[in-house]
Design an enzyme around this catalytic site. Sequence first.
Site, mmCIF file in Angstrom:
data_model
loop_
_atom_site.group_PDB
_atom_site.id
_atom_site.type_symbol
_atom_site.label_atom_id
_atom_site.label_comp_id
_atom_site.label_asym_id
_atom_site.label_seq_id
_atom_site.Cartn_x
_atom_site.Cartn_y
_atom_site.Cartn_z
ATOM 1 N N TYR A 71 0.806 -1.223 0.000
ATOM 2 C CA TYR A 71 0.000 0.000 0.000
ATOM 3 C C TYR A 71 0.837 1.270 0.000
ATOM 4 C CZ TYR A 71 -4.243 -2.672 0.383
ATOM 5 O OH TYR A 71 -5.282 -3.525 0.122
ATOM 6 N N LYS A 73 2.355 -15.144 4.361
ATOM 7 C CA LYS A 73 2.648 -16.071 3.260
ATOM 8 C C LYS A 73 4.173 -16.270 3.245
ATOM 9 C CE LYS A 73 1.218 -18.348 -0.469
ATOM 10 N NZ LYS A 73 0.282 -19.480 -0.440
ATOM 11 N N ASP A 98 -3.733 -18.223 2.690
ATOM 12 C CA ASP A 98 -4.736 -18.952 1.894
ATOM 13 C C ASP A 98 -5.482 -19.955 2.770
ATOM 14 O OD1 ASP A 98 -2.162 -19.948 1.990
ATOM 15 O OD2 ASP A 98 -2.180 -20.847 0.001
ATOM 16 N N ASP A 102 -6.596 -6.210 4.499
ATOM 17 C CA ASP A 102 -7.681 -5.602 3.729
ATOM 18 C C ASP A 102 -8.618 -6.704 3.215
ATOM 19 O OD1 ASP A 102 -9.195 -3.812 2.348
ATOM 20 O OD2 ASP A 102 -7.656 -3.211 0.927
#
Length: 336
Positions: free
Chosen positions: A124, A171, A205, A229
């Site tokens: 971001y 991740k 995930d 988000d």
Amino acid sequence: MTYPVTLIPGDGIGPELADATVLVLEATGIGFEWDVQSAGEATIATEGTPLPERVLDSIRRTGVAIKGPITTPVGSGFRSVNVGLRAALDLYANVRPAHSMAGVETRYANVDLIIVRENTEDLYLGIEHRVGPDAAESIKIITRAASQRIARYAFEYAVANGRRKVTAVHKANIMKLSDGLFLESCQQIAAEYEGRVAFEDRIVDNMCMQLVQKPELYDMLVLPNLYGDIVSDLAAGLVGGLGVAPGANIGERAAVFEAVHGSAPKYAGLDKANPTALILSGALMLRHMGETGAATRVETAVRSVIAEGTTVTYDLGGSAGTRAFAAAVASRVREG
Ligand code: NAD
């Protein structure tokens, strides 16, 4: 006592929701001195920017703002006002509770999650460039300082609010350096809270699948900006959708309260959108100000009007407008 508060109505459905929220917050009897500051699409034409400096100056003065959603052009144009505001005021913690509510039809009855999203870095930062005509690069920045700061915020929140567990989401199996640093930072802070707040981690995930299958296993999540988000919208979906999901952006010197949802331009001006998310963001603001009793009254009033189901908006299966719903909540607040 009167609280000075910056009020940013925003774009699209924002102004209607801001009016609804002011009505309900004033029904608590607390005095507010609203410093209304326009930002977004309207000020681009008049001031050449969607985030004029006067808006930031107002929030620096009042220390607290409530904000309607602001439209962000996709693919080109100005940087998101929301992202710009968080960066300019160093509002590093984005806190998004997701609680089930009676009367809201969902797959699960007992969701009670607090999502803590890092708000200042990751993808971001918007550091992007083209590499020739057919490729583009986005740079993901993760620092130990920001990761430890958000992890500490999550653990302190857990201690202060009697929460049992923090799950770090990442991740790091693929982004071993950046997400690896986020995870390592969370582990370092978690060690300081051992015995008081449980800690675990999940790959993002798998986290999404687990939340959809068994949300009751989770309590608080701490995530870097992008995953935060996405996962907070997923959590909003678990408890009834964007119309009921509140949020807070917290910094050391200022805090901005806003719904998770956007400006829903197709409903602008139609007296249709659900103001619950912004009203509940207002309750988070009251709590932040130390007005716990008033915050509880607002939350209870929202829950009771929704549970009753006769004066709710289209997204909750009703036919009431924004104003009628807000009026019903405000009168319940006055009675409470
Ligand atoms: P959105 O949240 O505006 O809308 C998504 C869906 O949810 C739409 O179907 C919409 O009608 C519905 N919805 C949203 N809020 C609702 C409410 N209060 N009551 C009932 N239904 C509601 O998301 P989008 O369409 O992806 O984005 C629209 C604009 O908002 C974009 O410009 C985006 O950048 C901006 N946005 C701003 C913020 C913010 O200001 N913090 C957050 C997200 C998106």
